[in-house]
Design a protein around this motif. Structure first.
Motif, PDB file in Angstrom:
ATOM      1  N   ALA A  58     -15.434  87.253   5.163  1.00 37.70           N
ATOM      2  CA  ALA A  58     -14.314  87.037   4.248  1.00 37.70           C
ATOM      3  C   ALA A  58     -12.973  87.114   4.974  1.00 37.70           C
ATOM      4  O   ALA A  58     -12.071  86.313   4.722  1.00 37.70           O
ATOM      5  CB  ALA A  58     -14.357  88.054   3.111  1.00 37.70           C
ATOM      6  N   ILE A  59     -12.844  88.078   5.863  1.00 34.12           N
ATOM      7  CA  ILE A  59     -11.589  88.208   6.615  1.00 34.12           C
ATOM      8  C   ILE A  59     -11.331  86.946   7.415  1.00 34.12           C
ATOM      9  O   ILE A  59     -10.221  86.395   7.398  1.00 34.12           O
ATOM     10  CB  ILE A  59     -11.634  89.458   7.520  1.00 34.12           C
ATOM     11  N   ASP A  60     -12.348  86.457   8.119  1.00 36.92           N
ATOM     12  CA  ASP A  60     -12.172  85.241   8.923  1.00 36.92           C
ATOM     13  C   ASP A  60     -11.899  84.018   8.057  1.00 36.92           C
ATOM     14  O   ASP A  60     -11.012  83.218   8.362  1.00 36.92           O
ATOM     15  CB  ASP A  60     -13.404  85.007   9.803  1.00 36.92           C
ATOM     16  N   ARG A  66      -6.103  80.529   4.253  1.00 33.35           N
ATOM     17  CA  ARG A  66      -4.803  80.846   3.649  1.00 33.35           C
ATOM     18  C   ARG A  66      -3.636  80.256   4.421  1.00 33.35           C
ATOM     19  O   ARG A  66      -2.519  80.213   3.913  1.00 33.35           O
ATOM     20  CB  ARG A  66      -4.637  82.349   3.450  1.00 33.35           C
ATOM     21  N   LYS A  67      -3.878  79.790   5.642  1.00 40.01           N
ATOM     22  CA  LYS A  67      -2.836  79.062   6.375  1.00 40.01           C
ATOM     23  C   LYS A  67      -2.547  77.731   5.697  1.00 40.01           C
ATOM     24  O   LYS A  67      -1.489  77.149   5.882  1.00 40.01           O
ATOM     25  CB  LYS A  67      -3.262  78.818   7.827  1.00 40.01           C
ATOM     26  N   ARG A 117     -16.132  73.754   8.033  1.00 39.73           N
ATOM     27  CA  ARG A 117     -16.038  74.054   9.467  1.00 39.73           C
ATOM     28  C   ARG A 117     -15.758  75.538   9.683  1.00 39.73           C
ATOM     29  O   ARG A 117     -16.290  76.154  10.603  1.00 39.73           O
ATOM     30  CB  ARG A 117     -14.956  73.208  10.125  1.00 39.73           C
ATOM     31  N   THR A 118     -14.950  76.123   8.821  1.00 44.23           N
ATOM     32  CA  THR A 118     -14.646  77.546   8.921  1.00 44.23           C
ATOM     33  C   THR A 118     -15.907  78.381   8.747  1.00 44.23           C
ATOM     34  O   THR A 118     -16.158  79.313   9.521  1.00 44.23           O
ATOM     35  CB  THR A 118     -13.588  77.943   7.869  1.00 44.23           C
ATOM     36  N   ASP A 124     -21.182  81.003  13.680  1.00 43.83           N
ATOM     37  CA  ASP A 124     -21.526  80.730  15.080  1.00 43.83           C
ATOM     38  C   ASP A 124     -20.735  81.523  16.110  1.00 43.83           C
ATOM     39  O   ASP A 124     -21.185  81.669  17.239  1.00 43.83           O
ATOM     40  CB  ASP A 124     -21.363  79.240  15.379  1.00 43.83           C
ATOM     41  N   ARG A 125     -19.521  82.035  15.749  1.00 50.45           N
ATOM     42  CA  ARG A 125     -18.761  82.727  16.791  1.00 50.45           C
ATOM     43  C   ARG A 125     -17.723  83.728  16.329  1.00 50.45           C
ATOM     44  O   ARG A 125     -17.324  84.589  17.092  1.00 50.45           O
ATOM     45  CB  ARG A 125     -18.099  81.721  17.733  1.00 50.45           C
ATOM     46  N   LEU A 126     -17.253  83.681  15.092  1.00 53.11           N
ATOM     47  CA  LEU A 126     -16.125  84.519  14.709  1.00 53.11           C
ATOM     48  C   LEU A 126     -16.499  85.901  14.174  1.00 53.11           C
ATOM     49  O   LEU A 126     -15.864  86.892  14.539  1.00 53.11           O
ATOM     50  CB  LEU A 126     -15.253  83.805  13.667  1.00 53.11           C
ATOM     51  N   CYS A 127     -17.474  85.993  13.300  1.00 52.20           N
ATOM     52  CA  CYS A 127     -17.791  87.269  12.642  1.00 52.20           C
ATOM     53  C   CYS A 127     -18.587  88.166  13.583  1.00 52.20           C
ATOM     54  O   CYS A 127     -19.761  87.922  13.854  1.00 52.20           O
ATOM     55  CB  CYS A 127     -18.566  87.027  11.346  1.00 52.20           C
TER      56      CYS A 127
END
Length: 156
Positions: A58-60, A66-67, A117-118, A124-127
């Motif tokens: 959720a944070i990511d 939100r941008k 994509r997000t 795949d890499r952020l969380c």
């Protein structure tokens, strides 16, 4: 005088027993979280893992979408099935679902457009939590403290 520089990669919590089947986790910023065995309203460790998966994602997702536009609805649901098999107790079928609604208009359209994509990037890499679970990092359980001579207990 040399002061030891803290390791910027280290994340930690401290946990103390506060009752029968109840514990309190405290982070370095003073945040407190009660943890229970399931006999009270406190989150169980499994529920905390699910919350960590949903919260990390959720944070990511929020940081990226939100941008473009703030979500009118932002909800997540995490689930998995607890099983016990030849590998011991573990969760299978882990899934985090997001229910997001963005405002009408160009900004909302951009947020909706970037969402697939997000979600892929989160997986795949952020969380960090999800990546750690997916990669299967071993966990060492060790005895520490006064008089302790026990070394790491590894499952490998």
């Amino acid at each position: 005088m040399s002061e030891e520089t803290p390791d910027p990669t280290l994340r930690s919590i401290d946990l103390v027993k506060i009752g029968d089947g109840r514990y309190k986790a405290t982070n370095g910023r003073g945040g407190v979280l009660p943890i229970g065995s399931g006999d009270d309203p406190d989150f169980t460790p499994v529920e905390l893992l699910l919350a960590a998966l949903a919260g990390c994602g959720a944070i990511d997702v929020d940081l990226i979408t939100r941008k473009r536009a703030a979500a009118d609805v932002f909800e997540a649901h995490a689930e998995g099935h607890k099983v016990r098999d030849e590998q011991g107790s573990h969760l299978v079928g882990l899934r985090v679902g997001f229910d997001l609604a963005f405002p009408e208009g160009e900004a909302g359209d951009r947020a909706r457009e970037v969402l697939p994509r997000t979600l892929q990037q989160v997986r795949d890499r952020l969380c960090t939590v999800g990546r750690t679970v997916a990669l299967g990092e071993p966990v060492d359980y060790v005895e520490v403290g006064a008089g302790s001579v026990t070394g790491p207990v590894t499952g490998q």
